[in-house]
Design a protein around this motif. Structure first.
Motif, PDB file in Angstrom:
ATOM      1  N   GLU A 183     -10.121  -0.538  -2.559  1.00  0.00           N
ATOM      2  CA  GLU A 183     -10.388  -0.050  -1.275  1.00  0.00           C
ATOM      3  C   GLU A 183     -10.346   1.052  -0.606  1.00  0.00           C
ATOM      4  OE1 GLU A 183      -8.376  -2.744   1.129  1.00  0.00           O
ATOM      5  OE2 GLU A 183      -8.933  -4.451   0.086  1.00  0.00           O
ATOM      6  N   GLU A 184      -9.789   2.264  -1.189  1.00  0.00           N
ATOM      7  CA  GLU A 184      -9.778   3.324  -1.092  1.00  0.00           C
ATOM      8  C   GLU A 184     -10.554   4.558  -1.703  1.00  0.00           C
ATOM      9  OE1 GLU A 184      -7.940   4.729   1.724  1.00  0.00           O
ATOM     10  OE2 GLU A 184      -6.667   3.006   2.228  1.00  0.00           O
ATOM     11  N   ASP A 185     -10.531   5.764  -1.484  1.00  0.00           N
ATOM     12  CA  ASP A 185     -11.250   6.628  -2.281  1.00  0.00           C
ATOM     13  C   ASP A 185     -10.711   6.901  -3.805  1.00  0.00           C
ATOM     14  OD1 ASP A 185     -13.096   7.093   0.124  1.00  0.00           O
ATOM     15  OD2 ASP A 185     -11.867   8.567   0.887  1.00  0.00           O
ATOM     16  N   LYS A 232       0.658  -1.082  -0.097  1.00  0.00           N
ATOM     17  CA  LYS A 232      -0.111  -0.133   0.044  1.00  0.00           C
ATOM     18  C   LYS A 232       0.905   1.366  -0.200  1.00  0.00           C
ATOM     19  CE  LYS A 232      -4.442  -1.742   2.031  1.00  0.00           C
ATOM     20  NZ  LYS A 232      -5.575  -1.537   2.943  1.00  0.00           N
ATOM     21  N   PHE A 267      -4.315  10.211  -1.202  1.00  0.00           N
ATOM     22  CA  PHE A 267      -5.156   9.095  -1.594  1.00  0.00           C
ATOM     23  C   PHE A 267      -4.352   7.395  -1.628  1.00  0.00           C
ATOM     24  CE2 PHE A 267      -6.496  13.045  -3.450  1.00  0.00           C
ATOM     25  CZ  PHE A 267      -7.925  12.818  -3.545  1.00  0.00           C
ATOM     26  N   GLY A 268      -5.143   6.553  -1.549  1.00  0.00           N
ATOM     27  CA  GLY A 268      -4.471   5.267  -1.474  1.00  0.00           C
ATOM     28  C   GLY A 268      -3.996   4.563  -2.886  1.00  0.00           C
ATOM     29  N   ARG A 302       0.745   5.834  -0.026  1.00  0.00           N
ATOM     30  CA  ARG A 302      -0.173   6.893   0.004  1.00  0.00           C
ATOM     31  C   ARG A 302       0.436   7.912  -0.874  1.00  0.00           C
ATOM     32  NH1 ARG A 302      -4.883   5.909   1.978  1.00  0.00           N
ATOM     33  NH2 ARG A 302      -5.036   8.171   1.950  1.00  0.00           N
ATOM     34  N   ASP A 362      -6.003   2.074  -5.402  1.00  0.00           N
ATOM     35  CA  ASP A 362      -6.463   1.227  -4.446  1.00  0.00           C
ATOM     36  C   ASP A 362      -7.909   0.992  -4.415  1.00  0.00           C
ATOM     37  OD1 ASP A 362      -6.862  -0.800  -2.422  1.00  0.00           O
ATOM     38  OD2 ASP A 362      -5.534   0.259  -0.990  1.00  0.00           O
TER      39      ASP A 362
END
Length: 451
Positions: A397-399, A347, A371-372, A349, A395
């Protein structure tokens, strides 16, 4: 000095006897300052035990996930002269839309009827190929006819040879019969001569027997000549048999030679036909290359060539196109020292240039505007800038990432590693130790390992 004498004792200086010192102790902000210092020290001490997320920072730019979605240049496959532009910078083009028209500059392709003339040559060579094929078939039929005629002639000659053999046998038998008659005639003649000498036969009988003896001798000569003639006919039949064999073998050899010549010409013409087909296809394709078309939907970013009449070579970039549909990604660069800590699926950022952001690298939960992302590829060879390139995708699973992002805009990244106390991170940094990190296992979870 040993201060043994009582006269050498110093008088203790007490600051309390000074009025200024007494005033400092009574000032209210002095107490506030002491409290603040004590509070800051306590907060700093507490901060040392707060959790800190180890990280690796990098700097890169926004790009696309797939190579065919990145900005690309349109090139000319052939050399030519620019005749007309159909688009301008900023226009949206669809796949197959004409961007530019160029004309021919090579003298080998300037004939306007080049394709048609090549097609006519191809048709003529095809007709010649069919003619050689027909000639080969005719010669094959001729060889079959010659073989059939040869077999008939040979049968005829063999029959004559058999007839000559039978005739020789017949003449030989006749010759033996005549020789037998001669013996009989000689015996009769001798008997008549003896009877004549005894007076039992007349002289006319003797003459008659002599005449008959001479006739038989003449028959023997005639029969021997006949036998020799028959033997000559046998030899002539054998010679004729060999002559027929040689004659028709020569005819077959000549026909086969002509057949091989026709076959060779057929293969040569076939090679020329294939060559002309290749030229015809190349000329036809080249005619379609005068119109330079868009390979996919996108926007014309920049025209790299100037106006009408400019000559370009093959492979020369003409314009750049940005595809209209793409999957956004970020490419960043990390130091070689940090490369072992980077793995596919980790992951990340990210914060983008021009996007409001508040970043606390060690406390990602307190950051704002980041953001991811997840690492999808790690370059195995070092780049020109001395770092390794890492490709990051959003990602799921992220925004979602902002839609307003443009390809090429700057981006900064933080790879999140292990969570440790602040004092441990300070101690690790001062000693130059590598950070702890998480390694992704096969089930997608995290396994903590110390490096």
């Amino acid at each position: 000095m040993l201060n043994i004498s009582d006269h050498n004792k110093h008088v203790d200086a007490h600051l309390d006897r000074f009025k200024t010192v007494k005033g400092l102790e009574t000032r209210p902000h002095y107490k506030i300052l002491n409290r603040l210092i004590t509070l800051v020290a306590i907060l700093a001490f507490i901060t040392l035990f707060l959790p800190w997320t180890q990280n690796i920072s990098g700097k890169g730019a926004v790009t696309t996930l797939k190579p065919n979605q990145r900005p690309q240049s349109i090139q000319s496959v052939i050399s030519g002269r620019i005749e007309k532009w159909y688009v301008q910078e900023g226009d949206f083009v669809k796949k197959g839309d004409t961007i530019l028209f160029i004309s021919e500059i090579k003298e080998d392709y300037m004939d306007p009827n080049l394709v048609e003339n090549t097609k006519n040559q191809l048709n003529a060579k095809n007709q010649a190929l069919n003619s050689y094929s027909s000639k080969y078939g005719a010669l094959a039929s001729q060889i079959v006819s010659i073989q059939s005629e040869k077999n008939l002639k040979l049968e005829q000659a063999k029959n004559k040879l058999k007839q000559a053999n039978f005739k020789i046998k017949s003449d030989s038998i006749d010759l033996v019969a005549v020789k037998t008659q001669l013996k009989i005639a000689n015996t009769q003649f001798n008997r008549v001569v003896q009877l004549n000498s005894e007076g039992l036969k007349a002289m006319t009988d003797v003459e008659e027997k002599r005449l008959k003896q001479q006739e038989v001798e003449a028959k023997i000569i005639t029969q021997e000549n006949k036998l020799l003639t028959t033997q000559n006919e046998l030899l002539n039949a054998k010679v004729e048999l060999n002559r027929i064999e040689a004659e028709y073998n020569e005819k077959v050899a000549k026909a086969e030679s002509d057949q091989f010549t026709a076959l060779s010409n057929q293969y040569d013409t076939e090679a020329q036909v294939n060559k002309l087909k290749n030229q015809y296809a190349n000329y036809s394709i080249r005619n379609g290359m005068y119109y330079i078309k868009a390979a996919q939907n996108g926007y014309i970013n920049r025209a790299l060539q100037a106006g009408i009449g400019e000559t370009i070579k093959e492979g020369t970039p003409i314009a750049t196109v940005m595809p209209s549909e793409y999957d956004i990604a970020v490419e960043t660069y990390v130091n070689p020292l940090d490369l072992p800590l980077i793995s596919k699926g980790a992951k990340i950022r990210i914060w983008f240039d021009g996007w409001p952001t508040i970043v606390f690298s060690g406390w990602p939960d307190m950051s704002y505007g980041t953001f991811g992302g997840r690492i999808v590829a790690v370059e195995k060879f070092i780049s020109d800038n001395g770092k390794f390139r890492v490709l990051i995708a959003p990602d799921p699973e992220e925004d979602p990432w902002p839609k307003q992002l443009s390809i090429g805009s700057g981006a900064q990244t933080i790879a999140l590693l292990n969570t440790v106390p602040v004092w441990f991170e300070i101690w690790r940094t001062l000693n130059g130790f590598p950070p702890d990190y998480y390694e992704m296992n096969q089930k997608g979870g995290k396994t903590k390992e110390k490096k």
